[in-house]
Design an enzyme around this catalytic site. Sequence first.
Site, PDB file in Angstrom:
ATOM      1  CG  ASP A  66      -0.251   8.303  -3.837  1.00  0.00           C
ATOM      2  OD1 ASP A  66       0.086   8.495  -5.029  1.00  0.00           O
ATOM      3  OD2 ASP A  66       0.423   7.595  -3.053  1.00  0.00           O
ATOM      4  CG  ASP A 106      10.338  -1.921  -6.400  1.00  0.00           C
ATOM      5  OD1 ASP A 106      10.892  -3.032  -6.492  1.00  0.00           O
ATOM      6  OD2 ASP A 106      10.283  -1.264  -5.340  1.00  0.00           O
ATOM      7  CG  ASP A 113       4.721  -0.815  -9.371  1.00  0.00           C
ATOM      8  OD1 ASP A 113       5.356  -1.881  -9.228  1.00  0.00           O
ATOM      9  OD2 ASP A 113       4.542   0.002  -8.456  1.00  0.00           O
TER      10      ASP A 113
END
Length: 443
Positions: A137, A58, A60
């Site tokens: 995070d 993926d 992003d």
Amino acid sequence: MTPQAALRIIPREQHTISRKDISPNALRVLYRLRDGGFAAYLVGGAVRDLLVGGHPKDFDVATDATPEQVKGLFRNCRLIGRRFRLAHVVFGREIIEVATFRANVDDGSGDRELHEGGRLLRDNVYGSIEDDAVRRDFTANALYYAIEDFSVRDYVGGFEDVQARRLKLIGDPEQRYREDPVRMLRAVRLAAKLGFSIDEATAAPIAPLAPLLAEAAPARLFEEILKLFLSGHAVASFEALERYGLIGVLLPESAAALASNRSGALRRMLIEGLRGTDRRVAADEPVSPAFLFALLLWPAYCRALAGLQAQGVHVEEAQRRAADRVTLHQLTTIALPRRFSLPMQEIWLLQSRFSGRQRKRVMRLLAHPRFRAAYDFLALRLAASPEHAEDVAFWQQAQHQSGPELDQALGVALPTDSYVDEDAPPSRRRRRRRRRSTAAASE
């Protein structure tokens, strides 16, 4: 206390990221945002994985464009989410997720909402790239690949942590876990996937705060379990969950059964099953959530079954009740869909039928749609006990034997003409003429 951002720019010649390793669709999104006058960065796991030589699935993108502005640039865009407003740019089967830079403070608009326990319920206050970096995070996930000069932007020391293969939370670990308890699972999963160590300060609060996971949505925990165990690092993930005291929260009845199993046979079987899952993922072979949960909850099922039988419940009834009880109790923590829980129970309930040798039952079991999964599960049980060796050997051969061979193995003596060759052409039966009686012939 909000951590401070300090920009460090790593130029192209000092890192290993190349555009040839980035999805062409992600590059299209980056260039169109830039040409539209917006900042555009590849961000998060893709940057991290590219830096350690991985191949991201993926890609992003982070930008200063609002979701509505992103939608204005891409006709193939849809906006999703209420807790986190995002833009998805769709290219056939590939989706490029575009997120607007988010602030780490509440601006009073109501778009940032915290639960009284500190859990983040809503976060749609937009800010600068510096704000966005410190609210992510882990430091390894807060790296930005800039399309205008192909540099990597680091605001929180993430580049150094990636080089040291270290997973470290941004900000106060306890506060970050309270904001989102699932971060504890993400820490375990990323460390297992990447072979990173977890920073001491990041690891310390996990065991004390593990009960907070009970507040997470069961459907979200189901997705996290699949990521933990079906991504090719199941054994490392399980061992880390044990090490940090998370198994008892996610799989409480299995954890209790494993703790009470002094021989360690149940754990040996579970680890062997997870090792097989890792091999299948590495070989790009299909893996089943139903089989995974049959494995993870098998210790709980065995314990519940033993308890019911000790109460004098008939064996077949005890099996059904144990399967239902374990499934029902687990649903309070992890939302296991029926399309997986029902096959899981079938795998369990078929185990007792492998000891039968009556011909009709053997043929019926071989024709069962869950036979192969149940047989593979039986073979796994050898890791726990050698007493299943004879059954495994019999059913291994039975799958490949013809009718006469199977009957011979079962000790059944049948005449050879009782078998029909299904490949032979159908024979025509000669029709016998009915003889006319003498009286009828004389008329």
